[in-house]
Design an enzyme around this catalytic site. Structure first.
Site, short mmCIF file in Angstrom:
data_model
loop_
_atom_site.label_atom_id
_atom_site.label_comp_id
_atom_site.label_asym_id
_atom_site.label_seq_id
_atom_site.Cartn_x
_atom_site.Cartn_y
_atom_site.Cartn_z
N ASP A 186 -5.94 2.87 0.12
CA ASP A 186 -5.21 2.98 -1.15
C ASP A 186 -5.60 1.81 -2.06
O ASP A 186 -5.31 0.66 -1.76
CB ASP A 186 -3.70 2.96 -0.89
CG ASP A 186 -3.28 4.12 -0.02
OD1 ASP A 186 -3.62 5.27 -0.36
OD2 ASP A 186 -2.63 3.89 1.02
N GLY A 237 0.84 -1.20 0.00
CA GLY A 237 0.00 0.00 0.00
C GLY A 237 0.87 1.24 0.00
O GLY A 237 1.99 1.23 -0.51
N CYS A 238 0.36 2.28 0.58
CA CYS A 238 1.07 3.55 0.62
C CYS A 238 2.45 3.40 1.25
O CYS A 238 2.57 2.90 2.37
CB CYS A 238 0.24 4.56 1.42
SG CYS A 238 1.05 6.13 1.68
N PHE A 239 3.47 3.84 0.55
CA PHE A 239 4.82 3.67 1.09
C PHE A 239 5.06 4.53 2.32
O PHE A 239 5.93 4.22 3.14
CB PHE A 239 5.91 3.86 0.05
CG PHE A 239 5.84 5.08 -0.84
CD1 PHE A 239 5.34 6.30 -0.42
CD2 PHE A 239 6.31 4.98 -2.13
CE1 PHE A 239 5.30 7.40 -1.25
CE2 PHE A 239 6.28 6.08 -2.99
CZ PHE A 239 5.76 7.29 -2.54
N TRP A 240 4.29 5.59 2.51
CA TRP A 240 4.44 6.40 3.72
C TRP A 240 4.25 5.54 4.96
O TRP A 240 4.94 5.71 5.96
CB TRP A 240 3.40 7.51 3.77
CG TRP A 240 3.46 8.55 2.72
CD1 TRP A 240 4.51 8.84 1.88
CD2 TRP A 240 2.42 9.47 2.39
NE1 TRP A 240 4.17 9.89 1.06
CE2 TRP A 240 2.89 10.28 1.34
CE3 TRP A 240 1.13 9.66 2.87
CZ2 TRP A 240 2.12 11.29 0.79
CZ3 TRP A 240 0.37 10.66 2.31
CH2 TRP A 240 0.86 11.47 1.28
#
Length: 168
Positions: free
Chosen positions: A88, A9-12
């Site tokens: 996401d 999912g979101c790399f953050w």
């Protein structure tokens, strides 16, 4: 030092869980698995490049093993959702463990099989295990996002945090 690449999912949201572990040299947000050379965030987010948002981890295997990294990975994702992670959605957010050698591949496959038979999830484990390809670091504003933008990070990580609490 060795390398590992995980997409979840979101790399953050994938940086923080690895960032504080002993033996981790660096965790870089970026893109991998697609055809476009040196893609931008907007290109990857469009879903047209074939890339996933991912993190590249440089680690000291004498201090933390690849197997330990894979276990941390599972606890950050919904391994039953092939079409994104949490808020996401789309192919650029699919869950993938990328491997660099046969040892990493076998470790990931063994761990996935163990998770499937554990009974923790009612649905099949759909996280892919794929050979690593070129990793492109994301733009500077995406690096260390959780540290530089804690309020927005918290907002974006709420569904993930709830899932982790429920299943892990």
């Amino acid at each position: 030092m060795e390398r590992a690449i995980f997409a979840g999912g979101c790399f953050w949201c994938m940086v923080k869980p690895f960032d504080s572990q002993p033996g981790i040299e660096s965790v870089i947000s970026g893109y991998t698995g697609g055809e476009t050379e040196n893609p931008s965030y907007l290109e990857v987010k469009s879903g047209k490049t074939g890339h996933t948002e991912a993190v590249e981890i440089i680690f000291d295997p004498e201090l933390i093993s690849y197997e330990e990294l894979v276990e941390i990975y599972w606890q950050q994702t919904d391994p039953t959702d092939a079409f994104g992670q949490f808020e996401d959605r789309g192919s650029s957010y699919r869950p993938v463990i990328y491997y660099f050698n046969e040892k990493q591949k076998k470790t990931a496959e063994k761990s996935r099989a163990a998770l499937q038979t554990s009974g923790r999830f009612d649905k099949p484990i759909v996280t892919q295990i794929e050979k690593a390809s070129v990793f492109y670091p994301a733009e500077a504003e995406h690096q260390d996002y959780y540290q530089r933008n804690p309020e927005n990070y918290q907002k974006n990580a709420q569904r993930r945090a709830h899932f982790i609490k429920e299943f892990w």
